[in-house]
Design an enzyme around this catalytic site. Structure first.
Site, PDB file in Angstrom:
ATOM      1  CB  THR A 187      16.994   3.919  -9.498  1.00 26.80           C
ATOM      2  OG1 THR A 187      17.523   4.098 -10.816  1.00 26.80           O
ATOM      3  CG2 THR A 187      17.083   2.447  -9.119  1.00 26.80           C
ATOM      4  CG  HIS A 232      21.580  -9.681   4.752  1.00 28.36           C
ATOM      5  ND1 HIS A 232      20.763  -9.720   5.860  1.00 28.36           N
ATOM      6  CD2 HIS A 232      21.340 -10.836   4.082  1.00 28.36           C
ATOM      7  CE1 HIS A 232      20.084 -10.858   5.870  1.00 28.36           C
ATOM      8  NE2 HIS A 232      20.416 -11.554   4.792  1.00 28.36           N
TER       9      HIS A 232
END
Length: 402
Positions: free
Chosen positions: A321, A373
């Site tokens: 993006t 994560h």
């Protein structure tokens, strides 16, 4: 004899849709393959066309109603022209005659204006709705008098007298329902923040080598490939190479399983009139720079015209993006689940940098990598972002596969 008009068969990823606009009303004559209705889904606007010449007998699902895949939305009379349609045709002929006489006298054509009101693209209708402007108040500059988005924007910028009905100091509010796409984007972004262990790591890249290469070869590149050489192709190719080195960044989580993808489908976030959409470039490891540039520009044009299909936005293993196009200097992009990472590009800005003990002014860009994560460790995330930085600062590495 009436026949049924049904909603399209939606893909498995689309549960239902909403009737956005009926272009034709009961009794109106239509031609074969003429667009009679728009159905808005979570991802795209689907057009329903007339199966043959005839008239709309009745509308079963009105604007704002929810429809399921292949559900009946209207009844159609093939070859039949109702009294209302005949009256409409006579009125149209009268308008043509009036338009001709007014045009000769220097007046604006009535027919072109009427057509501009009724024959609008989805993006234009949305712009009119959001601006609160009546289509009849906008002069269309498109073919046949059709209204364009630029016409709407230009109309908004024209000086206008203050409405007499509004008291001085009165504060006005406008309430507009969310589109299905905006609702879906909101749901997905909220889910990404709540259901993933999202973390963002940052780095910066010296854009001078790419800018110099682009300046040197952009004319020859465009002449040879028929495509402008932008920055996005460098980022797509650098990300593809980095994904090869760090497979977890190209993976996704499915329940309790990790799915490692042996292909590279990179989504490129594009801003459209309906909101943020992410069309996907397929097999970017097999694409050259010109194919990447042409692919991105084709998607941008389709997004602008409201023509992106569901197949254009399905899948994707990684997303890029670019907030820099709007002036963003630094941000933390949100994951496009079920993907586990997204790269954020930002504004290129000249800054003083220490180079070999000397201060130089260099065009720098901050990069941001948001990642899940649960799957990607910090070491892998940082290594992935550093790999992109090195490939961009030494473009020869990309060309020589180093």
């Amino acid at each position: 004899m009436a026949t049924e008009i049904k909603a399209p068969v939606f893909p498995e990823s689309v549960a239902d849709g909403t009737i956005a606009t009926w272009h034709k009303q009961p009794g109106e004559a239509v031609s074969r393959d003429e667009v009679i209705c728009d159905i808005e889904t979570d991802k795209v606007v689907l057009e329903v066309v007339a199966p043959a010449d005839g008239t709309i007998a009745s509308i079963i699902k009105g604007e704002g109603d929810t429809v399921l895949s292949n559900e009946v939305i209207a009844q159609f009379e093939e070859g039949a022209v109702s009294g209302a349609a005949q009256t409409q045709a006579v009125q149209s002929e009268e308008k043509v005659e009036v338009a001709a006489s007014q045009t000769q006298a220097g007046a604006a054509p009535v027919v072109e204006r009427a057509q501009a009101v009724t024959d609008q693209a989805p993006a234009v209708r949305k712009a009119l709705t959001e601006s609160g402007i009546a289509a009849s108040d906008v002069a269309g500059s498109g073919r046949g008098g059709r209204i364009t988005k630029e016409d709407v924007a230009n109309h908004q910028t024209k000086p206008a007298a203050a409405p007499l009905s509004v008291a001085v100091g009165e504060r006005i509010e406008k309430r507009v329902p969310m589109t299905r796409l905006r609702k879906r984007v909101a749901e997905r972004l909220l889910a990404a923040t709540q259901e993933t262990a999202m973390l963002t790591t940052f780095n910066e890249v010296n854009m001078k080598p790419i800018m110099e290469m682009r300046a040197q070869y952009k004319d020859a590149f465009e002449k040879r490939h028929g495509a402008r050489l932008g920055f996005m192709s460098f980022f797509v190719k650098a990300a593809t190479e980095a994904l090869k080195r760090y497979p977890a960044v190209n993976a996704s989580i499915d329940g309790e399983d990790i799915v490692y993808h042996g292909f590279y489908d990179i989504g490129v976030a594009v801003s459209s009139e309906r909101g943020l959409v992410v069309p996907v470039l397929r097999d970017t490891d097999r694409m050259n720079y010109a194919e990447v540039e042409n692919g991105i520009r084709a998607y941008a044009a389709k997004a602008r015209d409201g023509k992106l299909g569901i197949e254009d936005m399905t899948g994707g293993t990684f997303t890029i993006t670019n907030g820099g196009t709007f002036g963003s200097l630094l941000s933390t992009p949100i994951l496009n689940t079920p993907q586990t990472a997204i790269l954020g590009m930002h504004k290129i800005q000249d800054r003083p940098m220490a180079v070999n003990g000397q201060v130089e002014i260099l065009p720098m860009m901050y990069l941001a990598l948001s990642y899940d994560h649960r799957l990607i460790d910090g070491k892998e995330a940082v290594g992935f972002l550093v790999a992109i930085k090195e490939l961009l600062e030494e473009p020869a590495r990309l060309i020589l596969d180093l």
